[in-house]
Enzyme design. Structure first.
Site: not given
Ligand code: FES
Length: 145
Positions: A33, A35, A59, A103
């Site tokens: 993702c 992140d 996110c 997450c």
């Molecule tokens: Fe990647 Fe939440 S979508 S940490």
């Protein structure tokens, strides 16, 4: 979709920022993702986590879990901080939607990475702590996002 606690920690994150000369810093990401989360810990000579801060490029659920996770490790011993798992953080937030569970893993892994960094700097071994991954999506089964 999100609990009130998640919304609260997302909108008013606690402990956002960084600690200068932190005892331990851990950065982990999820390549899938994109992140990234960084957690800073200030640990005193007695092995108590005096302060914890975070920086999250991610996110809303990642922000809320970093906020809650840093709140939960403050005042704890290193061993107690190790028990702040993603499950414990999710419970404290009254749950996360299933697609957002990964997450919360960032927070657990970032705390472990910061403790690992602390242990390396102090040449100690923290019982029960395994070398954290830089990318939590490594070795994970293919998932839909
Ligand atoms: Fe990647 Fe939440 S979508 S940490």
């Amino acid at each position: 979709m999100y609990s009130e606690k998640v919304m609260d920690h997302f909108q008013n994150p606690r402990n956002m920022g960084e600690i200068e000369d932190a005892s331990g810093v851990g950065t982990v990401g999820n390549a899938k993702c994109g992140d990234i989360m960084r957690i800073f810990l200030d640990i005193d000579d007695e092995g108590i986590v005096r302060d914890a801060k975070f920086k999250t490029f991610g996110c809303g659920a990642a922000v809320a879990t970093s906020s809650m996770a840093t709140e939960m490790v403050k005042g704890k011993t290193i061993q107690e901080a190790l028990q702040v798992t993603n499950k414990a953080v999710m419970e404290a937030l009254d749950g996360l939607p299933p697609v957002k569970v990964h997450c919360s893993l960032l927070a657990e892994e970032a705390i472990h990475a910061a403790l690992w960094d602390y242990a390396e700097k102090h040449h100690i071994v923290i019982e029960g702590l395994q070398k954290p991954k830089n990318d939590i999506s490594e070795g994970e089964e293919e998932e839909q996002y």
